[in-house]
Design a protein around this motif. Structure first.
Motif, PDB file in Angstrom:
ATOM      1  N   ASP A  85       0.839  -1.208   0.000  1.00  0.00           N
ATOM      2  CA  ASP A  85       0.000   0.000   0.000  1.00  0.00           C
ATOM      3  C   ASP A  85       0.872   1.256   0.000  1.00  0.00           C
ATOM      4  N   MET A  86       1.926   1.248   0.818  1.00  0.00           N
ATOM      5  CA  MET A  86       2.831   2.391   0.898  1.00  0.00           C
ATOM      6  C   MET A  86       3.507   2.638  -0.445  1.00  0.00           C
TER       7      MET A  86
ATOM      8  N   GLU B 171       2.515   1.685  -3.455  1.00  0.00           N
ATOM      9  CA  GLU B 171       1.537   2.126  -4.448  1.00  0.00           C
ATOM     10  C   GLU B 171       1.200   3.605  -4.275  1.00  0.00           C
ATOM     11  N   ARG B 172       1.124   4.065  -3.053  1.00  0.00           N
ATOM     12  CA  ARG B 172       0.846   5.476  -2.804  1.00  0.00           C
ATOM     13  C   ARG B 172       2.012   6.358  -3.260  1.00  0.00           C
TER      14      ARG B 172
ATOM     15  N   GLY C 192       2.165   6.331  -7.044  1.00  0.00           N
ATOM     16  CA  GLY C 192       1.021   7.104  -7.534  1.00  0.00           C
ATOM     17  C   GLY C 192       1.278   8.599  -7.433  1.00  0.00           C
ATOM     18  N   ALA C 193       1.912   9.019  -6.328  1.00  0.00           N
ATOM     19  CA  ALA C 193       2.256  10.433  -6.163  1.00  0.00           C
ATOM     20  C   ALA C 193       3.320  10.857  -7.171  1.00  0.00           C
TER      21      ALA C 193
END
Length: 114
Positions: free
Chosen positions: A22-23, A25-26, A29-30
């Motif tokens: 999750d980290m 991917e975030r 994504g940023a």
């Protein structure tokens, strides 16, 4: 999907694998949204990423239509590893080797002719 090696490297620091994914991917994504907005992204110790807006021809329109696109480019890549110097065999000069080859063929032909 984020590369499994990156997730494993994050998980080695004690974070659960799901949280690591999750980290990652975030973060990526940023990075993508920053590049799409035209900003340069600095990856410490690796490089800088840029995605400038440039025109590109639309295929099949005989250069009568263009679209603007952003393609990610690496700027100032870092050297992340540098090995010790080592000796390399001297490369064969093609002109010298072809000349030597021609001399050997002539010598062989003269030896058969006698």
């Amino acid at each position: 999907m984020v590369d499994k090696h990156i997730i494993a490297a994050i998980a080695e620091s004690g974070i659960a694998a799901d949280d690591a994914q999750d980290m990652a991917e975030r973060v990526f994504g940023a990075v993508l949204s920053s590049l799409a907005a035209g900003r340069t992204v600095q990856i410490p110790g690796v490089c800088r990423l840029r995605a400038p807006r440039k025109p590109a021809w639309v295929p099949g329109t005989l250069k009568r239509q263009a679209v603007e696109q952003r393609k990610v480019g690496i700027v100032h890549p870092a050297i992340i590893e540098k090995g010790a110097p080592y000796d390399v065999a001297k490369p064969i000069d093609p002109q010298v080797s072809s000349h030597a080859w021609g001399q050997a063929i002539r010598a062989a032909a003269e030896g058969q002719g006698q």
